[in-house]
Scaffold this active site. Sequence first.
Site, short mmCIF file in Angstrom:
data_model
loop_
_atom_site.label_atom_id
_atom_site.label_comp_id
_atom_site.label_asym_id
_atom_site.label_seq_id
_atom_site.Cartn_x
_atom_site.Cartn_y
_atom_site.Cartn_z
N SER A 6 0.84 -1.20 0.00
CA SER A 6 0.00 0.00 0.00
C SER A 6 0.87 1.24 0.00
O SER A 6 1.96 1.25 0.58
CB SER A 6 -0.89 0.01 1.25
OG SER A 6 -1.53 1.26 1.40
N TYR A 25 -3.05 -1.15 10.03
CA TYR A 25 -3.05 -1.68 8.66
C TYR A 25 -1.76 -1.30 7.94
O TYR A 25 -1.12 -2.13 7.29
CB TYR A 25 -4.26 -1.12 7.91
CG TYR A 25 -4.22 -1.32 6.42
CD1 TYR A 25 -4.58 -2.53 5.85
CD2 TYR A 25 -3.80 -0.28 5.57
CE1 TYR A 25 -4.54 -2.70 4.46
CE2 TYR A 25 -3.75 -0.45 4.20
CZ TYR A 25 -4.13 -1.65 3.65
OH TYR A 25 -4.07 -1.83 2.29
#
Length: 255
Positions: free
Chosen positions: A147, A160
Amino acid sequence: MSGLSGRTALVTGGSRGIGRSIARRLARDGALVAVHYGGNETAAKETVAGIEADGGQAFALGAELGVPGDAAALWAAFDEGLERRGAEPGLDILVNNAGITLPRQIADVTEEDYDRVFAVNVRAPFFLIQQGLGRLRDGGRIINISSGATRIAFPRTVAYSMTKGALDTLTLTLALALGPRGITVNTVAPGIVDTEINPHLKDPRVRAELASFSVFDRIGQPSDIADVVAFVAGDDARWITGQYLDATGGAHLGV
């Protein structure tokens, strides 16, 4: 359909969103694609049907990730799926795409939240790779979907983001370890992508704000990520390993 002809790929979380687009692109390039799903068998079968309608080859396999024995269960289903199709055992391309989000700031993350997101996003791909190395052919590919949140600070997704940072480190380490076998290991890091995991994009104001993160002033599409993965999976990327490929559309450059 020739670039990946004769090769077998596994895409975890391949039934929807970015994973579905990756599975369809790899199949379009000629690979036999194992489409993994955690709970939505219907979506996985729809993905397979779409691939086959386009002239590709695929099969679905289910295994819940983030639970004890998940890697063994997934690989057993994978082996069974190949045998059922009469395909040669083994794997050429592993795409670790499956993951869950945790949109909470640090004050709101519980121990249970933390353990769950790490179990799915870090532990599962770690042991999938560990138990899959005997199946992965020399000259193969491992592609970890990370990400842009490991490059750009997003306090509201702190836990996350940490899981994706762990994947980035796994990529770097394995690239060195598996180099003697000709196996490349790379990270592809999406930014904001228009999938069902981002329902807030339906709000025009939110969509415009998030589109402005990119230098192209638009929201990413699953195909934008799938095309990068397909490149890394192919022969043209044979000299690229241990790398973090930023696929955020230039989000927050210069900020």
